[in-house]
Design a protein around this motif. Structure first.
Motif, short mmCIF file in Angstrom:
data_model
loop_
_atom_site.label_atom_id
_atom_site.label_comp_id
_atom_site.label_asym_id
_atom_site.label_seq_id
_atom_site.Cartn_x
_atom_site.Cartn_y
_atom_site.Cartn_z
N MET A 118 71.26 47.07 63.09
CA MET A 118 71.62 46.21 61.70
C MET A 118 73.21 46.55 61.93
N GLY A 119 73.90 45.45 61.79
CA GLY A 119 75.45 45.35 62.18
C GLY A 119 76.04 45.56 60.55
N VAL A 120 77.46 46.01 60.57
CA VAL A 120 78.16 46.08 59.45
C VAL A 120 78.32 45.09 58.70
N THR A 121 78.27 45.01 57.52
CA THR A 121 78.28 43.89 56.59
C THR A 121 79.67 43.73 56.06
N LYS A 122 80.24 42.45 55.65
CA LYS A 122 81.51 42.11 55.08
C LYS A 122 81.72 43.43 53.85
N ARG A 123 80.72 43.61 53.16
CA ARG A 123 81.06 44.39 51.96
C ARG A 123 81.22 45.99 52.62
N ASP A 124 80.62 46.33 53.71
CA ASP A 124 80.76 47.70 54.34
C ASP A 124 82.22 47.57 54.81
N LEU A 125 82.73 46.44 55.77
CA LEU A 125 84.12 46.25 55.91
C LEU A 125 85.23 46.48 54.97
N LYS A 126 84.97 45.74 54.04
CA LYS A 126 85.93 45.50 52.65
C LYS A 126 85.97 47.17 51.98
N ARG A 127 84.96 47.72 52.04
CA ARG A 127 85.08 49.22 51.61
C ARG A 127 86.04 50.19 52.70
N MET A 128 85.93 49.98 54.12
CA MET A 128 86.35 50.65 55.02
C MET A 128 87.91 50.60 54.84
N PHE A 129 88.23 49.25 54.83
CA PHE A 129 89.71 48.63 54.83
C PHE A 129 90.13 48.39 53.45
N LYS A 130 89.74 49.21 52.59
CA LYS A 130 90.30 48.95 51.05
C LYS A 130 91.67 49.30 51.01
N ASP A 176 94.12 47.59 52.47
CA ASP A 176 94.66 46.79 53.94
C ASP A 176 94.51 45.32 53.51
N HIS A 177 95.43 44.86 52.86
CA HIS A 177 95.43 43.28 52.64
C HIS A 177 95.16 42.34 54.01
N ARG A 178 95.80 42.79 54.92
CA ARG A 178 95.63 41.86 56.12
C ARG A 178 94.38 42.04 56.65
N MET A 179 93.72 43.11 56.62
CA MET A 179 92.29 43.26 57.27
C MET A 179 91.25 42.57 56.19
N SER A 180 91.55 42.56 55.08
CA SER A 180 90.88 42.13 54.05
C SER A 180 90.74 40.47 53.97
N LEU A 181 91.92 39.88 54.63
CA LEU A 181 91.94 38.66 54.80
C LEU A 181 91.23 38.29 56.00
N LEU A 182 91.16 39.05 57.03
CA LEU A 182 90.47 38.82 58.39
C LEU A 182 89.07 38.88 58.01
N ILE A 183 88.62 39.90 57.24
CA ILE A 183 87.06 39.99 56.72
C ILE A 183 86.79 38.93 56.23
N ASP A 184 87.69 38.31 55.27
CA ASP A 184 87.36 37.20 54.46
C ASP A 184 86.92 35.84 55.32
N MET A 185 87.85 36.02 56.33
CA MET A 185 87.70 34.64 57.58
C MET A 185 86.38 34.65 58.34
N LEU A 186 85.69 35.93 58.27
CA LEU A 186 84.35 35.81 59.09
C LEU A 186 83.37 35.00 58.68
N GLU A 187 82.83 34.11 59.44
CA GLU A 187 81.77 33.17 58.95
C GLU A 187 80.77 33.48 60.16
N PRO A 188 79.21 33.43 59.79
CA PRO A 188 78.28 33.49 60.74
C PRO A 188 78.45 32.40 62.01
N GLN A 189 78.05 32.88 63.15
CA GLN A 189 78.34 32.12 64.21
C GLN A 189 76.87 31.66 64.60
N GLN A 190 76.90 30.84 65.61
CA GLN A 190 75.59 30.18 66.25
C GLN A 190 74.52 31.22 66.44
#
Length: 108
Positions: free
Chosen positions: A1-13, A15-29
């Motif tokens: 099981m991978g790390v979720t967006k929510r997990d990443l948001k907590r890890m980089f709380k 850090d505005h730039r990392m938060s923006l990168l996390i928000d840009m993540l979209e599921p891929q094919q």
């Protein structure tokens, strides 16, 4: 099981730039989005070299820093596939410095 967006948001709380990168993540094919954290790109560290390579192709962007504290701004480098090129106004890292990269990529 991978790390979720929510997990990443907590890890980089905070850090505005990392938060923006996390928000840009979209599921891929197919595959799983995972993160390279603190990756040391390959390339000669000699105070002159401006070109470095990442192990994977980023999805959504890269947070790049000079160990231990300096954060590169978006205008400080370009990214083409896995190749990072430091801008002319940036002093290339010296022998005792290290570049670190944090970025999401698609793990197939």
């Amino acid at each position: 099981m991978g790390v979720t967006k929510r997990d990443l948001k907590r890890m980089f709380k905070g850090d505005h730039r990392m938060s923006l990168l996390i928000d840009m993540l979209e599921p891929q094919q197919r595959g799983e989005i995972t993160w390279a954290i603190g990756e040391i790109p390959t390339g000669v560290i000699d105070g002159q070299n401006r070109i470095f390579e990442l192990a994977n192709e980023p999805v959504g962007g890269v947070a790049l820093h000079l160990y231990p504290m300096t954060r590169f701004l978006p205008d400080d480098f370009t990214l083409d596939g896995t190749t990072i090129t430091l801008a002319a106004h940036v002093v290339p890292p010296a022998d005792d410095e290290r570049i670190l990269a944090d970025y999401p990529y698609l793990k197939l």
